[in-house]
Design a protein around this motif. Sequence first.
Motif, PDB file in Angstrom:
ATOM      1  N   LEU A 187      57.198  67.058  40.753  1.00 53.48           N
ATOM      2  CA  LEU A 187      56.439  65.801  40.768  1.00 53.48           C
ATOM      3  C   LEU A 187      54.962  66.069  40.486  1.00 53.48           C
ATOM      4  O   LEU A 187      54.331  65.439  39.635  1.00 53.48           O
ATOM      5  N   MET A 188      54.422  67.061  41.201  1.00 57.31           N
ATOM      6  CA  MET A 188      53.007  67.395  41.091  1.00 57.31           C
ATOM      7  C   MET A 188      52.688  67.891  39.679  1.00 57.31           C
ATOM      8  O   MET A 188      51.653  67.533  39.106  1.00 57.31           O
ATOM      9  N   SER A 189      53.591  68.685  39.121  1.00 55.86           N
ATOM     10  CA  SER A 189      53.351  69.221  37.776  1.00 55.86           C
ATOM     11  C   SER A 189      53.287  68.105  36.746  1.00 55.86           C
ATOM     12  O   SER A 189      52.415  68.097  35.871  1.00 55.86           O
ATOM     13  N   VAL A 190      54.224  67.160  36.860  1.00 52.69           N
ATOM     14  CA  VAL A 190      54.246  66.057  35.900  1.00 52.69           C
ATOM     15  C   VAL A 190      52.942  65.255  36.006  1.00 52.69           C
ATOM     16  O   VAL A 190      52.283  64.963  35.000  1.00 52.69           O
ATOM     17  N   TYR A 191      52.548  64.942  37.226  1.00 51.68           N
ATOM     18  CA  TYR A 191      51.309  64.193  37.439  1.00 51.68           C
ATOM     19  C   TYR A 191      50.117  64.980  36.888  1.00 51.68           C
ATOM     20  O   TYR A 191      49.239  64.443  36.217  1.00 51.68           O
ATOM     21  N   PHE A 192      50.105  66.286  37.168  1.00 51.75           N
ATOM     22  CA  PHE A 192      48.991  67.142  36.776  1.00 51.75           C
ATOM     23  C   PHE A 192      48.817  67.174  35.251  1.00 51.75           C
ATOM     24  O   PHE A 192      47.713  66.974  34.734  1.00 51.75           O
ATOM     25  N   VAL A 193      49.920  67.379  34.545  1.00 55.52           N
ATOM     26  CA  VAL A 193      49.842  67.436  33.081  1.00 55.52           C
ATOM     27  C   VAL A 193      49.435  66.077  32.528  1.00 55.52           C
ATOM     28  O   VAL A 193      48.625  65.980  31.596  1.00 55.52           O
ATOM     29  N   PHE A 194      49.959  65.018  33.137  1.00 61.86           N
ATOM     30  CA  PHE A 194      49.581  63.670  32.725  1.00 61.86           C
ATOM     31  C   PHE A 194      48.071  63.464  32.870  1.00 61.86           C
ATOM     32  O   PHE A 194      47.397  63.006  31.951  1.00 61.86           O
ATOM     33  N   VAL A 195      47.526  63.862  34.023  1.00 58.37           N
ATOM     34  CA  VAL A 195      46.089  63.692  34.256  1.00 58.37           C
ATOM     35  C   VAL A 195      45.280  64.522  33.257  1.00 58.37           C
ATOM     36  O   VAL A 195      44.284  64.048  32.710  1.00 58.37           O
ATOM     37  N   LEU A 196      45.739  65.754  33.006  1.00 62.47           N
ATOM     38  CA  LEU A 196      45.019  66.597  32.039  1.00 62.47           C
ATOM     39  C   LEU A 196      44.950  65.916  30.676  1.00 62.47           C
ATOM     40  O   LEU A 196      43.924  65.949  30.002  1.00 62.47           O
ATOM     41  N   PHE A 197      46.073  65.273  30.295  1.00 60.26           N
ATOM     42  CA  PHE A 197      46.090  64.615  28.997  1.00 60.26           C
ATOM     43  C   PHE A 197      45.146  63.410  28.995  1.00 60.26           C
ATOM     44  O   PHE A 197      44.403  63.182  28.038  1.00 60.26           O
ATOM     45  N   MET A 198      45.131  62.644  30.091  1.00 60.03           N
ATOM     46  CA  MET A 198      44.215  61.505  30.184  1.00 60.03           C
ATOM     47  C   MET A 198      42.760  61.974  30.126  1.00 60.03           C
ATOM     48  O   MET A 198      41.916  61.342  29.505  1.00 60.03           O
ATOM     49  N   LEU A 199      42.499  63.100  30.765  1.00 58.82           N
ATOM     50  CA  LEU A 199      41.133  63.633  30.756  1.00 58.82           C
ATOM     51  C   LEU A 199      40.715  64.023  29.345  1.00 58.82           C
ATOM     52  O   LEU A 199      39.568  63.840  28.953  1.00 58.82           O
ATOM     53  N   GLU A 200      41.664  64.558  28.593  1.00 58.73           N
ATOM     54  CA  GLU A 200      41.357  64.920  27.217  1.00 58.73           C
ATOM     55  C   GLU A 200      41.000  63.660  26.413  1.00 58.73           C
ATOM     56  O   GLU A 200      40.051  63.657  25.639  1.00 58.73           O
ATOM     57  N   LEU A 201      41.756  62.587  26.650  1.00 54.97           N
ATOM     58  CA  LEU A 201      41.441  61.324  25.963  1.00 54.97           C
ATOM     59  C   LEU A 201      40.038  60.848  26.347  1.00 54.97           C
ATOM     60  O   LEU A 201      39.256  60.408  25.514  1.00 54.97           O
TER      61      LEU A 201
END
Lengths: 250, 311
Positions: B161-175
């Motif tokens: 769960l944490m990994s999915v959220y983490f990668v999602f946040v990283l991608f949003m941060l890149e945007l």
Amino acid sequence: MLEVRDISVRFGGVKALTDVSFTVKAGSISALIGPNGAGKTTMFNVVTGFVSPVAGSVKFMDKDITKAKPHRVFNSGISRTFQNLNIIPELSLRENMYLGIIGRDKPSVLKSAFRLNKQYWKTTSDEIDTFLEFAGVQDFQHHRPSSVPYGVLKNFEMARAVISKPKLLLLDEPAAGLNMAEKERLAGIVRKVSADGITILMVEHDMQFISSLAQYVVCLNFGEKIACGTYDEIRNNQAVLKAYLGDEDA
Amino acid sequence: MRKINPFPALIAAFILAAVGLTVENEYYLGVAVIIMIHALNATGLNILLGYTGIISIGQAAFFGIGAYISGVLSATYGWNALLTFPVAFMGAFIIAYIIGWPVLRLHGHYLAMATLGFGMIIYILMNEMDFITGGPSGLMGIGDIEFFGLYFGLDQAYFVLMSVYFVFVLFMLELFDKSFLHYKLKFIKSSESASNSYGLDTVQTKLLVFAFVAGFTAVNGSLYAFFVHFISPVSFSLKYSIELVAMATVGGLGYITGGVIGAVILGLVPELFASAEDYEMLIYGGLLAVCVMFVPGGIAGTLSRLRKKDA
């Protein structure tokens, strides 16, 4: 276009400005002159909303902007340059141009983050090209400010100010620190800006620079207006000569 | 508009997948979850300090506010875990907005002192309001995250769960990093007067960024609470706020990957040097001093400089 009436500013007990009034006509190039400490930059700061006057009013295109915050003053159509340039060191010149655009257009945060307004940013990019070329600084666009000559930065600042599409442009000591050739280049840019219909008011020390550009001059000394008129009228004005050169018997 | 660089998020996804598939020891998975939470907190601080120029030494307080809102709603009132997240976000957002209204008019050392004071007040409240928070002995009985029939009580499941959220946040941060906001915040950081006279409402922007990051940090706090099931004020003390500053600085202020890199390095210190526990702070301080003196721009900054030199 700009109407300054009876402006007084106090910094503690210091009378920075006392009852200063002048007007700037639409389409003109005007200059604010005076010896060091005369209150020229304070006057700029009053117009742009950084300093609140204790008395008087500033009207721009018949709208009262006396107590307006700086970003509201910008929204009403006044841009300014700074004595100390204020170009962001960690970004390239091209990236610095976005400062002139973001405040002007206020693009949508969400749309931009999710790249839904690609067309808008494409147009913006073309616009930046146009204005960099306008100021003749396109060759330096990918450099950081630290690796660009001072004269070029001054020209760049004009590009950044003009891309924000102001009606009135305030220039704070545009010619300071430039050599003759650079001054002439800058004067050329100022003329082009003026020809585009943008009204200009500048603070300047360099009389030659003013004589070649300004149609109307206001002279301040010790926070008071001592003279105003065309450049030739000012040049022969006794009060102005006294302020700059001192009394004959001094 | 700048090109998106998907690699940080992809690399993180790859590493997390590799860890998830190979590591069976629950303890190590737990360490990974905690490091991800540190990384998110440090990244939030990086947006404040590295992008907008807001120094905050009170981030642990927002982390704690999130943890306690979720913890109390779950343990005392029996709420579904998922419902507590928006409450935690909004709670911290509103508190940060109210605090930020006067405080964000300060700059530099004064702002640091004000946020430090805020962090200490919240820490004292967590200790003293024992009728709600359980006081120094902590809050127990925090439930598990459960939705759509999925149950995240086990460490393995929580890691996913944490990994999915983490990668999602990283991608949003890149945007975020590649949008114009990146410029807007950096303009405000380097000259508020210039930003003001170009029509940016700096006070409002800083307030919204501060409040949004507070909300984001609070959500991390909720994730922390539902992972460890037991929270006490010690986890949200001044020490943690300072650790976050160290992580963001070592990793690289003003780079989207900075907080993550710093959190991984400093988060591993207590694990790698478990036998030398007494010297943990010494190693921390040493790393920070070396980074500030010899690696300006942090590790992410140095990497990006090296890459540009090659290109």
